[in-house]
Design a protein around this motif. Structure first.
Motif, PDB file in Angstrom:
ATOM      1  N   GLU A  58      36.996  39.361  77.988  1.00 28.60           N
ATOM      2  CA  GLU A  58      35.998  38.290  78.027  1.00 28.60           C
ATOM      3  C   GLU A  58      35.139  38.265  76.766  1.00 28.60           C
ATOM      4  N   ARG A  59      35.103  39.357  76.039  1.00 27.84           N
ATOM      5  CA  ARG A  59      34.329  39.419  74.802  1.00 27.84           C
ATOM      6  C   ARG A  59      35.112  38.870  73.602  1.00 27.84           C
ATOM      7  N   THR A  60      36.406  38.654  73.776  1.00 29.49           N
ATOM      8  CA  THR A  60      37.236  38.178  72.674  1.00 29.49           C
ATOM      9  C   THR A  60      37.153  36.656  72.551  1.00 29.49           C
ATOM     10  N   ASP A  61      37.786  36.130  71.501  1.00 27.61           N
ATOM     11  CA  ASP A  61      37.845  34.679  71.286  1.00 27.61           C
ATOM     12  C   ASP A  61      39.087  34.067  71.924  1.00 27.61           C
TER      13      ASP A  61
ATOM     14  N   LEU B 269      40.284  45.699  71.132  1.00 25.64           N
ATOM     15  CA  LEU B 269      39.539  46.878  70.698  1.00 25.64           C
ATOM     16  C   LEU B 269      38.335  46.495  69.847  1.00 25.64           C
ATOM     17  N   ASP B 270      38.478  45.452  69.028  1.00 24.17           N
ATOM     18  CA  ASP B 270      37.365  45.000  68.196  1.00 24.17           C
ATOM     19  C   ASP B 270      36.231  44.441  69.046  1.00 24.17           C
ATOM     20  N   ALA B 271      36.581  43.882  70.205  1.00 31.30           N
ATOM     21  CA  ALA B 271      35.565  43.270  71.061  1.00 31.30           C
ATOM     22  C   ALA B 271      34.895  44.275  71.988  1.00 31.30           C
ATOM     23  N   MET B 272      35.586  45.358  72.299  1.00 31.18           N
ATOM     24  CA  MET B 272      35.058  46.351  73.242  1.00 31.18           C
ATOM     25  C   MET B 272      34.110  47.323  72.555  1.00 31.18           C
ATOM     26  N   PRO B 273      33.064  47.770  73.265  1.00 31.27           N
ATOM     27  CA  PRO B 273      32.227  48.856  72.737  1.00 31.27           C
ATOM     28  C   PRO B 273      33.063  50.129  72.591  1.00 31.27           C
TER      29      PRO B 273
END
Length: 281
Positions: free
Chosen positions: A67-70, A138-142
């Motif tokens: 959900e944090r990704t584009d 991975l780029d979007a996740m903490p």
């Protein structure tokens, strides 16, 4: 692994170490229960509860990360289903094989247990480490999520309980159990350190991952050379390692390769985050 091998360079903010105030007592309590109530681990219920909990956390974390990704909603659903269906099938196959005694010594001419350890890593690692979609995730996740998730490694203290009961040789149980416990205990401090977003915090998480890798390597190597089978080099005095039956066999057959892949993903994420910040300077 022993306490002397804990990376001394893991330096987290002071509040991070407060997590040990509850993780250490919980680990001691868990070990005592495994020691005092032998019927509990033998029932398989603790293993089932822990695996379901971790499975649920992975499913939830994967969805929240997507959900944090584009990505579009359709792409998120497709990615989530692709990963979770494969992961669930892997768990189901390993669990079914364990219950039916497929991994027991002598059940097959082929070394099925070593195959269960290494094949998922050989197949899964390239897919997870080279996939662009996984890279986006991975780029979007903490960076904290993949580290803190392996708090479940504290449940490896059951091997120490088995050793105390005379059911496992100390040659394997002491390094494997101690390494698992230390990896689990330091997961939360390392995660909190990485949450600072500093180079020192990322270094702490990287060192934690390396330590976790080393613990698994030691456990796998010792397990193979002292277990009955084609790779046995040492016959320990006292009890055999005896980890080829349900539910204990699920640790080498599923938990170990799963943990290896989580470490690999965490290191890929930390490397990508460092590279992104370096390019942004």
């Amino acid at each position: 692994m022993t306490t002397d091998a804990v990376p001394a360079a893991i330096v987290a903010p002071h509040p991070a170490w407060r997590s040990l105030l509850w993780t250490v007592p919980f680990t001691v309590l868990w070990t005592w229960l495994m020691y005092s109530l032998p019927v509990l681990p033998e029932s398989g219920l603790p293993a089932l509860a822990v695996r379901l909990m971790v499975h649920g956390l992975i499913a939830l974390g994967l969805w929240l990360g997507l959900e944090r990704t584009d990505l579009t909603p359709g792409q998120r659903r497709t990615t989530w289903l692709a990963i979770m269906v494969l992961f669930t099938l892997w768990a189901a196959v390993a669990w079914t094989a364990a219950i039916n005694g497929v991994f027991r010594t002598g059940a097959s001419l082929l070394p099925l247990l070593p195959s269960a350890i290494f094949l998922p890593v050989i197949i899964g690692a390239p897919l997870l480490l080279l996939s662009k979609r996984v890279g986006q995730l991975l780029d979007a996740m903490p960076t904290t999520w993949l580290v803190a998730l392996q708090l479940y490694r504290i449940f490896g203290s059951q091997w120490l309980a088995y050793w105390l009961r005379g059911l496992l040789p100390g040659l394997w149980a002491l390094p494997a159990g101690t390494g698992d416990v230390l990896t689990g205990l330091f997961a939360v401090p390392a995660a909190i350190a990485s949450a600072t977003g500093t180079a020192e915090g990322r270094k702490a998480a990287i060192l934690w991952n390396i330590f976790g890798f080393a613990d698994l390597a030691v456990a796998i190597t010792l397990g193979m050379i002292i277990s009955p089978g084609p790779f046995q080099l040492i016959v320990p005095n006292g009890p055999s390692i005896g980890l080829d039956g349900y539910p204990n066999v699920l640790t080498p057959a599923f938990v170990v390769p799963g943990s290896i892949l989580l470490h690999a993903l965490s290191l890929r994420q930390l490397r990508r985050r460092s590279r992104t910040e370096a390019l942004g300077r």
